[in-house]
Write a protein that holds these residues in place. Sequence first.
Motif, PDB file in Angstrom:
ATOM      1  N   PRO A  66       0.832  -1.199   0.000  1.00 12.37           N
ATOM      2  CA  PRO A  66       0.000   0.000   0.000  1.00 12.37           C
ATOM      3  C   PRO A  66       0.872   1.257   0.000  1.00 12.37           C
ATOM      4  CG  PRO A  66      -0.418  -1.343   1.968  1.00 12.37           C
ATOM      5  CD  PRO A  66       0.620  -2.030   1.171  1.00 12.37           C
ATOM      6  N   VAL A 111       1.022   5.562   0.709  1.00 13.70           N
ATOM      7  CA  VAL A 111       0.527   6.843   1.193  1.00 13.70           C
ATOM      8  C   VAL A 111       1.269   7.918   0.413  1.00 13.70           C
ATOM      9  CG1 VAL A 111       0.406   8.448   3.135  1.00 13.70           C
ATOM     10  CG2 VAL A 111       0.010   6.004   3.518  1.00 13.70           C
ATOM     11  N   ASP A 171      -3.214   4.449  -1.996  1.00 12.72           N
ATOM     12  CA  ASP A 171      -4.185   3.929  -1.043  1.00 12.72           C
ATOM     13  C   ASP A 171      -4.654   5.000  -0.064  1.00 12.72           C
ATOM     14  OD1 ASP A 171      -4.109   0.834  -1.574  1.00 12.72           O
ATOM     15  OD2 ASP A 171      -2.049   1.553  -1.682  1.00 12.72           O
ATOM     16  N   ALA A 172      -3.820   6.022   0.141  1.00 15.31           N
ATOM     17  CA  ALA A 172      -4.170   7.135   1.024  1.00 15.31           C
ATOM     18  C   ALA A 172      -3.384   8.364   0.592  1.00 15.31           C
ATOM     19  CB  ALA A 172      -3.860   6.790   2.474  1.00 15.31           C
ATOM     20  N   THR A 231      -3.310   2.552   6.768  1.00 17.47           N
ATOM     21  CA  THR A 231      -2.900   1.987   5.485  1.00 17.47           C
ATOM     22  C   THR A 231      -1.987   0.781   5.670  1.00 17.47           C
ATOM     23  OG1 THR A 231      -3.081   4.189   4.536  1.00 17.47           O
ATOM     24  CG2 THR A 231      -1.958   2.540   3.204  1.00 17.47           C
TER      25      THR A 231
END
Length: 129
Positions: free
Chosen positions: A85, A87, A105-106, A124
């Motif tokens: 994932p 960020v 993902d963020a 995350t």
Amino acid sequence: MTTGPRVLLYSDDRTVRDHVRLAVGPRLGAGAPEIAWTEAATGPAVTSAVRAGGFDLLVLDGEADKAGGMGLCRQLKNEVYACPPVVILSGRRDDAWLASWSLADAVVPRPLDPVELQRAVAETVTQKI
């Protein structure tokens, strides 16, 4: 002994990397194992490290020079099997649409809010672990 999450932190700016590590803190919560940070200052270093594997989360600076984190994110998500994932640290809140294009993902906008950044990282990384 349990090991903490392995996080790759990318920015071409050392002060951004220092700020992120300080904002997130050494652990994701009280009593949690320490985060194992790996830092990268160039796009090729990120690509090489991610292809080698072993990370639970990538934190990429969307405002980095030469190789921005959003472009790197999209490339990694399309080219690396089981990419961790991601960020993205965006330049401003209005850049969220661009970060969604990157397949992040963020997204955490600047100025970086330590509470928001720590929450995004914690939420995350649990997607992976």
